[in-house]
Design a protein around this motif. Structure first.
Motif, short mmCIF file in Angstrom:
data_model
loop_
_atom_site.label_atom_id
_atom_site.label_comp_id
_atom_site.label_asym_id
_atom_site.label_seq_id
_atom_site.Cartn_x
_atom_site.Cartn_y
_atom_site.Cartn_z
N LEU A 1 0.83 -1.20 0.00
CA LEU A 1 0.00 0.00 0.00
C LEU A 1 0.87 1.26 0.00
O LEU A 1 0.63 2.20 -0.77
CB LEU A 1 -0.92 0.01 1.22
CG LEU A 1 -1.77 1.28 1.38
CD1 LEU A 1 -2.75 1.43 0.22
CD2 LEU A 1 -2.54 1.25 2.71
N PHE A 2 1.88 1.28 0.87
CA PHE A 2 2.75 2.46 0.93
C PHE A 2 3.42 2.73 -0.42
O PHE A 2 3.54 3.88 -0.85
CB PHE A 2 3.84 2.27 2.00
CG PHE A 2 3.34 2.12 3.40
CD1 PHE A 2 2.08 2.57 3.78
CD2 PHE A 2 4.12 1.50 4.37
CE1 PHE A 2 1.61 2.43 5.08
CE2 PHE A 2 3.68 1.35 5.67
CZ PHE A 2 2.42 1.81 6.03
N ALA A 3 3.84 1.65 -1.09
CA ALA A 3 4.50 1.81 -2.40
C ALA A 3 3.51 2.30 -3.45
O ALA A 3 3.82 3.20 -4.24
CB ALA A 3 5.14 0.49 -2.82
N ALA A 4 2.31 1.71 -3.45
CA ALA A 4 1.31 2.10 -4.44
C ALA A 4 0.89 3.56 -4.26
O ALA A 4 0.65 4.27 -5.25
CB ALA A 4 0.09 1.18 -4.34
N GLU A 5 0.82 4.01 -3.02
CA GLU A 5 0.39 5.38 -2.72
C GLU A 5 1.56 6.36 -2.71
O GLU A 5 1.35 7.55 -2.52
CB GLU A 5 -0.33 5.42 -1.37
CG GLU A 5 -1.59 4.58 -1.29
CD GLU A 5 -2.75 5.20 -2.06
OE1 GLU A 5 -2.58 6.30 -2.62
OE2 GLU A 5 -3.82 4.57 -2.11
N ARG A 6 2.78 5.86 -2.91
CA ARG A 6 3.98 6.69 -2.92
C ARG A 6 4.07 7.56 -1.66
O ARG A 6 4.20 8.79 -1.71
CB ARG A 6 4.04 7.55 -4.18
CG ARG A 6 4.18 6.74 -5.46
CD ARG A 6 4.37 7.60 -6.70
NE ARG A 6 5.52 8.50 -6.60
CZ ARG A 6 6.78 8.13 -6.80
NH1 ARG A 6 7.05 6.87 -7.11
NH2 ARG A 6 7.75 9.02 -6.72
N VAL A 7 4.00 6.89 -0.52
CA VAL A 7 4.04 7.57 0.77
C VAL A 7 5.43 8.14 1.03
O VAL A 7 6.44 7.44 0.91
CB VAL A 7 3.63 6.59 1.90
CG1 VAL A 7 3.89 7.20 3.28
CG2 VAL A 7 2.17 6.20 1.76
N ASP A 8 5.49 9.41 1.40
CA ASP A 8 6.75 10.07 1.74
C ASP A 8 7.03 10.01 3.23
O ASP A 8 8.17 9.86 3.65
CB ASP A 8 6.72 11.53 1.30
CG ASP A 8 6.60 11.68 -0.19
OD1 ASP A 8 7.53 11.26 -0.89
OD2 ASP A 8 5.58 12.21 -0.66
#
Length: 373
Positions: free
Chosen positions: A87-94
């Motif tokens: 999820l973090f990768a898909a949403e490009r979480v900074d």
């Protein structure tokens, strides 16, 4: 530590245990609203349903993208970290902001693996198993900062050794103080609904009805005043102990002088109808209900636990009593019930202090600096 400087806005994710009604969750929701207003893309992620998802619509109204990545009900879920990583990768979480123990344990490593910064907030004392404590210590090493919401919470973190000293910070909670300014039409509306006369002293409290909040202590302390003087008690909140608390009011013979409101969404209106705000908890972090009550010009009486002594200036904005001390709690509440001028003076000072010390803007600015944004 944030990946690059891709754009003015960043993607910030708040990882929560659930969207249930709680102080930490409400604080995260306020942060989301302010960060969205600053131009950032913000996610609110829950890993457990924990009954009714009371605050999920509030997060959506705040402009956050609501997501759920649910862990299995029992035991440690080894499948959850990879799902969070995806999820973090898909949403490009900074930046990942974890709130309390389980989000820290499950979310920190996945966020770091995909290059995001992690800031953690400890909202109070959380007892977990020794094995989970070890995981927490390892996770804290990977975080950019480990934040306690009060000095006592920081001392507790130090005592159990779950964060490196170099990363440990204190950021006092903030809230929308201006939202709670007293409104006289709301005051008249609520007092009429409760059956409170012009001279009635209405003492109120708000919080989940569970053991740590110790509503029974407040009820026992106030029972003689409710029975003998023109005093009314208002309790906003719900929980497992509500039936027992209602039964206690009956056993004490004061049920007719207590208003059990259950969960309420118009809490600013409820506070407008009060004359005194009280808390009787066994344990707390830094409860924003007190700052909100100060914003409503209410004098405070509370047990001196957790970060509460940092909120109440003794004799200036309210009074502190020892935890569990029924007589001391009764004495302070009786004093305020009988002295409208004292209530006015403490309430006016409280409004000033709340605006200076507990603004949501100050708190968010401090967190944004910790994020590196």
């Amino acid at each position: 530590d944030v990946r690059g400087s891709r754009a003015v806005s960043s993607t910030i994710a708040h990882l929560l245990t659930s969207f249930a009604l709680g102080g930490g969750e409400q604080l995260a929701m306020l942060m989301c609203a302010r960060q969205v207003a600053m131009g950032h893309r913000v996610l609110a992620i829950a890993i457990d349903r924990q009954g009714e998802e009371y605050l999920a619509p509030d997060f959506e109204r705040a402009g956050a993208l609501v997501r759920r990545v649910l862990k299995r009900p029992t035991g440690f879920d080894l499948r959850l970290p990879p799902r969070l990583l995806a999820l973090f990768a898909a949403e490009r979480v900074d930046v990942l902001h974890t709130h309390n123990a389980l989000p820290q344990v499950y979310g920190t490593l996945p966020a770091r693996l995909m290059g995001a910064s992690v800031v953690h907030t400890e909202h109070g004392r959380h007892v977990v198993s020794p094995s989970l404590t070890k995981v927490r210590r390892a996770s804290a090493q990977l975080a950019r900062a480990f934040v306690a919401v009060s000095e006592p919470t920081r001392d507790h973190v130090r005592a159990i050794g779950i964060a490196p000293e170099a990363k440990l910070r204190v950021v006092l909670n903030g809230t929308e103080v201006e939202r709670y300014a007293r409104n006289e039409s709301w005051r008249a509306e609520k007092r009429q609904a409760w059956g409170a006369g012009p001279a009635t002293t209405v003492i109120g409290t708000a919080g989940r009805m569970e053991e740590v909040k110790n509503h029974a202590l407040l009820l026992r302390a106030l029972a003689p005043l409710l029975a003998q003087e023109d005093v009314l008690l208002v309790m906003a909140g719900d929980g497992d102990l509500r039936p027992a608390t209602e039964a206690l009011a009956g056993a004490l013979g004061v049920a007719e002088r207590v208003r059990f409101l259950g969960r309420v969404r118009d809490i600013p209106k409820v506070r407008a109808g009060l004359d005194v705000f009280a808390m009787s908890s066994h344990s707390e972090g830094l409860p924003m209900v007190l700052a909100e009550a100060m914003g409503a010009s209410l004098p405070l009486v509370s047990t001196a636990v957790g970060g509460i002594p940092e909120v109440i200036d003794e004799g200036e904005t309210g009074y502190l009593v020892p935890a569990g001390d029924e007589e001391a709690l009764r004495d302070r509440l009786r004093t305020l019930a009988r002295d409208p001028e004292l209530r006015r003076r403490l309430g006016e000072r409280g409004m000033v202090v709340a605006a200076e010390r507990y603004s949501i803007g100050r708190m968010v600015d401090e967190y944004m600096a910790l994020y590196g944004l």
